[in-house]
Design an enzyme around this catalytic site. Structure first.
Site, PDB file in Angstrom:
ATOM      1  CB  SER A 290       6.343 -15.834   6.152  1.00  8.09           C
ATOM      2  OG  SER A 290       6.245 -14.453   6.654  1.00  8.09           O
ATOM      3  CG  ASP A 301      -0.776 -26.168  15.647  1.00  5.86           C
ATOM      4  OD1 ASP A 301      -0.260 -27.112  15.167  1.00  5.86           O
ATOM      5  OD2 ASP A 301      -0.099 -25.312  15.939  1.00  5.86           O
ATOM      6  CE  LYS A 315      10.725 -14.310   6.950  1.00  2.00           C
ATOM      7  NZ  LYS A 315       9.451 -13.696   7.962  1.00  2.00           N
TER       8      LYS A 315
END
Length: 589
Positions: A290, A301, A315
């Site tokens: 999460s 990223d 998740k």
């Protein structure tokens, strides 16, 4: 003619949408009417009286269970559970408790630092005899836990027995709002490596992480290990604030996309960062989920940190935690999926709805898609965050698992209680280790206790023997089977002396002893001495060239990115050409 066709198709689409909406609304109204009628008949005609809260509550929970594991119903009488879920807080004495099989009573296992149990002087192994005059003899952990909890500010009278002295103590303890430790340890280690153990994104926790970073920078930190292993997530806003510390202002961090417009959100960095260049390694594992995945995924990223460890949970669903219901009920409801900066959603499971509830199906690797980091490295969706550097944690030997988690003789607990009684003080966490003499004493205690456990090698040999008998090979290999049985004969003393087993058991004992003297922070600080994943993170941070290379695309990734750009340009040029041709034909007509 072409325009007429487009108008016709548009009208047909709108008609079908309206029809689908009408059908959906009819089904909703029909089923609510059926449910209402069914309950009225139950209440009127069922042979016994029925509890409306229980029956309707069960129906609601069953309905939600058909959707996903995160959508939950909290009726008014579960307000305490709801508040703890939201804030990580509850009211009690602040201690981990466990059941002692040999005593048939619940004992204090680990008081939290600064909480009522620790303030009252409770220690590991103290036996809970009674609470407010009610005997806890023979009661299981959930029962005792319920009686220890209550409203903040209320008092209880707790009677305990300390096994090491045989002394009974009666303590008056005031319950407090207990905040589970979310930042149990941080500190600057060797070579200027800062370390933060952060285990829950609860409301207000980001400001303490910020304070820890600034404190370590003032104490010579030149690189950072952010440990999110086992961090199951929590508040998204806390994750955004933590990312704000390490990324330039204005960076896109997260998108949320749901069925309704107000479920959609975009998040960017909005504050001035603390540091945008300091090398960072984020440690993750299968328990990282999460908000932890938002944090580690965004840093990956944007090529701001190297992610190390094992694949995360996966998740990618967002819950609104406080949807109000009548009569003070609350609904925690899945409303959207989230997408990290590269555009990927890392949700690893699809929930197929069945008559018996949802069935979780893993997303196959072959069905995942490629995305690119800011610098062009390939990352994928659909399976959690895959680390840039995979480092598996040391495995736990079978004997260590049974002694620590499934032992009915309490031999490890008893040894640690005796150790504390004979050692008023111990070395600091950074220096402490279990000596050879201490381990020998523990080994003798295990041998005298009658402890036994299931050996995996014996189990597999038995399974192989059964298979050989079934397939008709056993008689030919009988001598070999008998020889193996003798070599694999259960020998606990030998297992305790085996080098790897001994190493891990000494680490477990050290961790438990440190928790007893220095709380969870001391346990974590001591465990860094033996943590192979942390050791690999430090090794990487002290090798600047390797660290930088890991954040750059490989030659193959650069080539595929260039090819992809060429293909995209060709497709765009072809689209433009086709469009121009179409316009030319329309003019001729």
């Amino acid at each position: 003619m072409r325009k007429i066709l487009i108008i016709a198709l548009t009208l047909l689409s709108l008609s079908m949408t309206a029809q689908n909406s009408s059908d959906h609304n009819f089904k909703v109204a029909k089923n609510l009417e059926i449910f209402n009628a069914a309950y009225k008949n139950l209440d009127l005609l069922y042979v016994d009286s029925i509890d409306a809260d229980e029956v309707v509550g069960t129906a609601i929970r069953s309905m939600l269970h058909s959707l996903d594991p995160y959508t939950e119903y909290y009726p008014e009488d579960k307000a305490g559970e709801y508040k703890q879920m939201l804030t990580g807080k509850y009211a009690g004495i602040g201690a981990v408790i466990s059941y002692s099989f040999t005593r048939k009573q619940v004992v204090i296992n680990e008081p939290y630092q600064g909480m009522p149990a620790a303030k009252a002087g409770l220690r590991k192994g103290d036996i809970i005899l009674s609470i407010d005059g009610e005997s806890m003899d023979g009661k299981m952990t959930p029962y005792v836990s319920d009686h220890l909890r209550g409203d903040a500010g209320t008092t209880m009278v707790l009677k305990v027995l300390r096994p090491s002295t045989g002394k009974k103590m009666t303590l008056k303890i005031q319950r407090e709002a207990i905040q589970l430790p979310y930042l149990p340890y941080y500190g600057v280690q060797k070579d200027g490596v800062g370390y933060i153990n952060y285990n829950q994104f609860v409301e207000g926790s980001a400001k303490d992480v910020r304070r820890a970073v600034l404190d370590m920078k003032n104490n010579g930190m030149t690189s950072l290990v952010l440990d999110l292993r086992g961090n199951g997530g929590g508040s998204v806003s806390e994750a955004i604030q933590i990312l704000n510390m390490f990324l330039p202002k204005g960076k896109h961090l997260l998108s949320m996309k749901g069925k309704v417009k107000n479920a959609n959100s975009e998040y960017k960095t909005t504050a001035e960062p603390i540091d945008t260049v300091m090398p960072i390694v984020v440690l993750v594992n299968e328990g990282t989920a999460s908000a932890s995945e938002i944090t580690s995924g965004a840093l990956q990223d944007l090529d701001r940190a190297v992610v190390m460890g094992t694949r995360t949970y996966g998740k990618g669903l967002v819950q609104v935690p406080n949807v109000p219901l009548p009569y003070a009920g609350k609904l925690k409801l899945t409303t959207a999926k989230y997408y990290i900066p590269s555009g990927r959603c890392i949700q690893a499971r699809k929930y197929k709805h069945t008559d018996n509830g949802y069935v979780a199906q893993e997303v196959a690797d072959s069905l995942t898609h490629e995305f690119r980091t800011a610098r062009g490295r390939i990352v994928r969706d659909g399976g959690g965050i895959k680390p840039d550097v995979e480092v598996k944690a040391d495995s736990l030997p079978n004997i260590a698992y049974y002694l620590e988690r499934a032992d009915t003789t309490d031999v490890m607990l008893n040894y640690e209680i005796d150790y504390m009684a004979s050692h008023p003080t111990v070395a600091k966490p950074a220096d402490f280790e279990v000596s050879e003499a201490d381990y020998e004493a523990f080994k003798q205690a295990v041998l005298k206790s009658g402890f036994t456990y299931d050996q995996i090698s014996e189990k597999y040999l038995k399974d192989l023997e059964d298979l050989a008998r079934f397939e008709g090979y056993y008689n030919d290999a009988k001598d070999e089977f008998e020889a193996l049985k003798k070599k694999l004969k259960h020998n606990i003393e030998k297992d305790l002396d085996y080098a790897y087993n001994k190493k891990k058991l000494k680490e477990i004992l050290a961790a438990d002893i440190m928790a007893a003297y220095y709380f969870e922070g001391g346990m974590i600080e001591n465990s860094l001495r033996y943590d192979n994943q942390y050791a690999e993170a430090v090794k990487l941070l002290t090798d600047k060239e390797r660290y930088e290379n890991l954040l750059q695309p490989t030659p193959e990734e650069e080539k595929t990115a260039a090819d992809s750009k060429k293909d995209s340009k060709k497709a765009a040029d072809k689209k433009t050409t086709d469009k121009n041709k179409g316009k030319s034909k329309d003019k001729k007509k």
